[in-house]
Scaffold this active site. Sequence first.
Site, mmCIF file in Angstrom:
data_model
loop_
_atom_site.group_PDB
_atom_site.id
_atom_site.type_symbol
_atom_site.label_atom_id
_atom_site.label_comp_id
_atom_site.label_asym_id
_atom_site.label_seq_id
_atom_site.Cartn_x
_atom_site.Cartn_y
_atom_site.Cartn_z
ATOM 1 C CB ALA A 125 -4.286 11.498 0.122
ATOM 2 C CB VAL A 126 -7.536 9.637 4.797
ATOM 3 C CG1 VAL A 126 -7.741 11.145 4.830
ATOM 4 C CG2 VAL A 126 -8.723 8.956 4.110
ATOM 5 N N GLY A 127 -5.194 7.207 3.339
ATOM 6 C CA GLY A 127 -4.823 5.808 3.454
ATOM 7 C C GLY A 127 -5.592 4.956 2.453
ATOM 8 N N GLY A 176 -12.444 -12.299 -10.469
ATOM 9 C CA GLY A 176 -12.304 -13.643 -9.922
ATOM 10 C C GLY A 176 -13.128 -13.817 -8.650
ATOM 11 C CG ASP A 234 -1.273 -2.575 -1.482
ATOM 12 O OD1 ASP A 234 -0.077 -2.794 -1.234
ATOM 13 O OD2 ASP A 234 -1.679 -1.519 -2.007
ATOM 14 C CG HIS A 245 35.496 12.018 -5.336
ATOM 15 N ND1 HIS A 245 34.739 12.706 -4.413
ATOM 16 C CD2 HIS A 245 36.235 12.958 -6.004
ATOM 17 C CE1 HIS A 245 35.029 13.997 -4.480
ATOM 18 N NE2 HIS A 245 35.929 14.188 -5.441
ATOM 19 C CD GLU A 263 -1.688 13.600 9.175
ATOM 20 O OE1 GLU A 263 -1.598 13.271 7.984
ATOM 21 O OE2 GLU A 263 -2.129 12.839 10.063
HETATM 22 P P1 FAD Z 1 -2.819 -3.625 -6.821
HETATM 23 O O1 FAD Z 1 -1.715 -2.973 -7.533
HETATM 24 O O2 FAD Z 1 -3.843 -2.808 -6.156
HETATM 25 O O3 FAD Z 1 -3.483 -4.631 -7.854
HETATM 26 C C1 FAD Z 1 -4.599 -5.395 -7.550
HETATM 27 C C2 FAD Z 1 -5.336 -5.693 -8.838
HETATM 28 O O4 FAD Z 1 -6.312 -6.678 -8.549
HETATM 29 C C3 FAD Z 1 -6.092 -4.507 -9.401
HETATM 30 O O5 FAD Z 1 -5.711 -4.277 -10.735
HETATM 31 C C4 FAD Z 1 -7.574 -4.908 -9.328
HETATM 32 O O6 FAD Z 1 -8.319 -4.501 -10.485
HETATM 33 C C5 FAD Z 1 -7.476 -6.414 -9.316
HETATM 34 N N1 FAD Z 1 -8.588 -7.069 -8.642
HETATM 35 C C6 FAD Z 1 -9.115 -6.787 -7.429
HETATM 36 N N2 FAD Z 1 -10.086 -7.685 -7.124
HETATM 37 C C7 FAD Z 1 -10.164 -8.524 -8.192
HETATM 38 C C8 FAD Z 1 -10.970 -9.650 -8.482
HETATM 39 N N3 FAD Z 1 -11.865 -10.136 -7.613
HETATM 40 N N4 FAD Z 1 -10.806 -10.258 -9.683
HETATM 41 C C9 FAD Z 1 -9.884 -9.806 -10.596
HETATM 42 N N5 FAD Z 1 -9.088 -8.746 -10.353
HETATM 43 C C10 FAD Z 1 -9.225 -8.128 -9.160
HETATM 44 N N6 FAD Z 1 4.116 1.869 -3.940
HETATM 45 C C11 FAD Z 1 5.445 1.884 -4.080
HETATM 46 O O7 FAD Z 1 6.120 0.928 -3.698
HETATM 47 N N7 FAD Z 1 6.084 2.959 -4.639
HETATM 48 C C12 FAD Z 1 5.405 4.036 -5.066
HETATM 49 O O8 FAD Z 1 6.010 4.984 -5.567
HETATM 50 C C13 FAD Z 1 4.000 4.048 -4.944
HETATM 51 N N8 FAD Z 1 3.283 5.097 -5.361
HETATM 52 C C14 FAD Z 1 1.919 5.063 -5.264
HETATM 53 C C15 FAD Z 1 1.210 6.171 -5.701
HETATM 54 C C16 FAD Z 1 -0.164 6.171 -5.620
HETATM 55 C C17 FAD Z 1 -0.934 7.378 -6.103
HETATM 56 C C18 FAD Z 1 -0.840 5.039 -5.101
HETATM 57 C C19 FAD Z 1 -2.337 5.009 -5.042
HETATM 58 C C20 FAD Z 1 -0.139 3.939 -4.655
HETATM 59 C C21 FAD Z 1 1.253 3.946 -4.727
HETATM 60 N N9 FAD Z 1 2.015 2.878 -4.270
HETATM 61 C C22 FAD Z 1 3.374 2.910 -4.369
HETATM 62 C C23 FAD Z 1 1.392 1.689 -3.673
HETATM 63 C C24 FAD Z 1 1.332 0.556 -4.719
HETATM 64 O O9 FAD Z 1 0.590 0.999 -5.826
HETATM 65 C C25 FAD Z 1 0.702 -0.677 -4.106
HETATM 66 O O10 FAD Z 1 1.384 -1.039 -2.928
HETATM 67 C C26 FAD Z 1 0.759 -1.836 -5.075
HETATM 68 O O11 FAD Z 1 0.083 -1.521 -6.272
HETATM 69 C C27 FAD Z 1 0.126 -3.088 -4.458
HETATM 70 O O12 FAD Z 1 0.188 -4.122 -5.371
HETATM 71 P P2 FAD Z 1 -0.876 -5.313 -5.341
HETATM 72 O O13 FAD Z 1 -0.498 -6.204 -6.454
HETATM 73 O O14 FAD Z 1 -1.000 -5.842 -3.981
HETATM 74 O O15 FAD Z 1 -2.288 -4.624 -5.657
HETATM 75 P P1 NAD Z 2 -0.815 7.205 4.411
HETATM 76 O O1 NAD Z 2 -1.190 6.189 5.408
HETATM 77 O O2 NAD Z 2 0.580 7.317 3.957
HETATM 78 O O3 NAD Z 2 -1.214 8.655 4.923
HETATM 79 C C1 NAD Z 2 -2.518 8.977 5.272
HETATM 80 C C2 NAD Z 2 -2.455 10.166 6.202
HETATM 81 O O4 NAD Z 2 -3.772 10.644 6.373
HETATM 82 C C3 NAD Z 2 -1.926 9.804 7.588
HETATM 83 O O5 NAD Z 2 -0.920 10.721 7.949
HETATM 84 C C4 NAD Z 2 -3.151 9.919 8.478
HETATM 85 O O6 NAD Z 2 -2.837 10.335 9.789
HETATM 86 C C5 NAD Z 2 -3.955 10.959 7.742
HETATM 87 N N1 NAD Z 2 -5.391 10.901 7.999
HETATM 88 C C6 NAD Z 2 -6.172 9.804 8.118
HETATM 89 N N2 NAD Z 2 -7.464 10.176 8.312
HETATM 90 C C7 NAD Z 2 -7.482 11.531 8.297
HETATM 91 C C8 NAD Z 2 -8.506 12.494 8.419
HETATM 92 N N3 NAD Z 2 -9.771 12.144 8.593
HETATM 93 N N4 NAD Z 2 -8.160 13.803 8.364
HETATM 94 C C9 NAD Z 2 -6.860 14.181 8.171
HETATM 95 N N5 NAD Z 2 -5.855 13.298 8.052
HETATM 96 C C10 NAD Z 2 -6.162 11.993 8.096
HETATM 97 O O7 NAD Z 2 -1.811 6.961 3.177
HETATM 98 P P2 NAD Z 2 -1.831 7.558 1.716
HETATM 99 O O8 NAD Z 2 -0.976 8.753 1.613
HETATM 100 O O9 NAD Z 2 -3.268 7.635 1.340
HETATM 101 O O10 NAD Z 2 -1.168 6.399 0.903
HETATM 102 C C11 NAD Z 2 -1.700 5.071 0.969
HETATM 103 C C12 NAD Z 2 -0.620 4.059 0.832
HETATM 104 O O11 NAD Z 2 -0.156 4.026 -0.517
HETATM 105 C C13 NAD Z 2 0.612 4.390 1.656
HETATM 106 O O12 NAD Z 2 0.507 3.849 2.949
HETATM 107 C C14 NAD Z 2 1.698 3.723 0.920
HETATM 108 O O13 NAD Z 2 1.817 2.418 1.382
HETATM 109 C C15 NAD Z 2 1.209 3.696 -0.525
HETATM 110 N N6 NAD Z 2 1.956 4.700 -1.306
HETATM 111 C C16 NAD Z 2 3.302 4.587 -1.372
HETATM 112 C C17 NAD Z 2 4.033 5.516 -2.070
HETATM 113 C C18 NAD Z 2 5.511 5.390 -2.114
HETATM 114 O O14 NAD Z 2 6.018 4.327 -1.808
HETATM 115 N N7 NAD Z 2 6.247 6.422 -2.493
HETATM 116 C C19 NAD Z 2 3.406 6.576 -2.692
HETATM 117 C C20 NAD Z 2 2.031 6.679 -2.583
HETATM 118 C C21 NAD Z 2 1.320 5.712 -1.890
#
Ligand code: FAD
Ligand code: NAD
Length: 472
Positions: free
Chosen positions: A276-278, A121, A319, A451, A211
């Site tokens: 996995a730095v964010g 989009g 996000d 319980h 970290e």
């Molecule tokens: P997304 O899920 O990122 O979806 C955005 C979509 O938009 C994508 O499919 C992309 O293809 C599409 N898109 C982008 N730009 C365009 C465009 N211009 N046109 C059409 N489509 C487009 N969160 C939790 O709450 N619990 C968890 O356990 C958890 N585990 C995670 C584990 C991992 C490994 C990762 C990477 C993330 C995890 N998260 C978790 C975070 C969670 O996935 C995100 O917070 C969530 O997916 C955000 O939803 P969203 O709809 O904002 O974006």
């Molecule tokens: P995060 O922000 O949780 O952690 C990233 C870590 O990397 C931080 O502790 C940061 O200090 C460190 N870091 C950053 N730069 C660095 C560097 N150069 N060298 C070493 N350490 C460094 O990010 P993530 O683990 O990548 O996850 C991204 C996001 O995805 C999370 O913030 C979370 O919102 C979402 N997520 C959520 C879940 C869940 O809800 N269970 C699971 C996975 C991911």
Amino acid sequence: MDNYDVVVIGAGPGGYVAAIRCAQLGLKTACVERGVYAEGKPTLGGTCLNVGCIPSKALLDSSHHFEHLQLHAKEHGIDADGVSMNVGRMQKRKDKIVKTLTMGIAGLFKKNAVTWLEGSGKLQPNHKVDVCDRDGNTLSTVVAKNIIIATGSIPAAIPPAPVDQENIVDSTGALAFDSVPETLGVIGAGVIGLELGSVWRRLGAKVTIFEALPEFLPSADKAVAKEAKKLLGRQGLDLRLGTMVTATDTAGDKVKVTYTGDDGEQTLEFDKLIVAVGRVPSTAGLGAAEVDLALDDRGFIIVDDECRSNLDGIYAVGDVVRGPMLAHKASEEGIAVAERIAGQSPHIDLGLVPWVIYTWPEIAWVGKTEQELSGAGRPTAIGTFPFIASGRGRAMGELDGFIKIIADAKDDTVLGVHIIGPGASELIAEAVLAMEFGASAEDIARTVHAHPTLSEGLHEAALGVDSRTIHI
Ligand code: FAD
Ligand code: NAD
């Protein structure tokens, strides 16, 4: 040109949920999604369903069963010697779960008459959206009274460790290993580093996590972070806090990592390295600059409390905007925006979004930490209950961790609940509900809990706020 009440861009948990809610409210809705995650076919569900929450939890569950059998089967009287893991089968199971759920979204779109527009989009003036192919060619143009942007986020990159999805991978690559690496490096001890590091450690990898910050899990309550560091370290995760990876060198099947820490510059070699730095907001190809959609200096779309962007009738959720990057936060914002467009007055309290880290034991919290409250000078009363004193915890063989409830010292309102322990991801829901209703610790203490359950720990911690815990 097709005309809609609402066009949603992105079909992750923010976008697809917004689209379904819009359709439920009688709005003619389309959702543009470009994601091609598996089998070369476009799929709905975004990061969460395809390469995030769902596949990671599938692997966490498989690896948990594997480790649990090895460590605890005997004490239950189960002889499970020689247990082995078939990584291919585990991955197939994960892929099937993802496929079932993403196809389920396609089914929900059909059922709710949401039109899925496959492609990318791109915003155009006058509430038009171009749907483009991968090369940027326009396939069609639609016009909508309202646009909801839910384009999500992508993994952040760092120059010393360029991702090639072979030796150096991001979270997506780390969900797809076809064998267990003997040695695994992880950069970042955040949520992804701890969850995926745990998966591969449980399956046999020797895992080292670098970290940058000297403090472990700085946004968690300090007591929980301390317990988590102790327990995860005991499990074998080698957590190296205060270390910076300065260079990587890939030679053959190995990655050499150079890092600096208290002991100066060191090198270690790994089979795989996860970065996995964010995550960073995803707005590439959206055409934000062309239509003057305002982004902040980190690339997030600027929105107000009601998810309105600077452009009339254009909203953004999930996000790609401020706030925690969590699926449930994205979905709640999507629902709220749909209802706002339909003329309703929804409300979300971002201060009550629960956090869960799916390690074992699990870590979950909602509301303020003790350090936040004491920093703000707010007098509190605190009750804690350790799982070692829980009857159900003992029956399960789950004795690690505790529940901590922080209440206002004057009026007893619950201000934060912090859990590290078995089932924390489910237990936290009671705390969220209590806090949404403005409950006091006394309200939880006066609520009958079944319980023997782990939830009795919440009851006991609530009693503890008034120093009258029964079982410790
Ligand atoms: P997304 O899920 O990122 O979806 C955005 C979509 O938009 C994508 O499919 C992309 O293809 C599409 N898109 C982008 N730009 C365009 C465009 N211009 N046109 C059409 N489509 C487009 N969160 C939790 O709450 N619990 C968890 O356990 C958890 N585990 C995670 C584990 C991992 C490994 C990762 C990477 C993330 C995890 N998260 C978790 C975070 C969670 O996935 C995100 O917070 C969530 O997916 C955000 O939803 P969203 O709809 O904002 O974006
Ligand atoms: P995060 O922000 O949780 O952690 C990233 C870590 O990397 C931080 O502790 C940061 O200090 C460190 N870091 C950053 N730069 C660095 C560097 N150069 N060298 C070493 N350490 C460094 O990010 P993530 O683990 O990548 O996850 C991204 C996001 O995805 C999370 O913030 C979370 O919102 C979402 N997520 C959520 C879940 C869940 O809800 N269970 C699971 C996975 C991911």
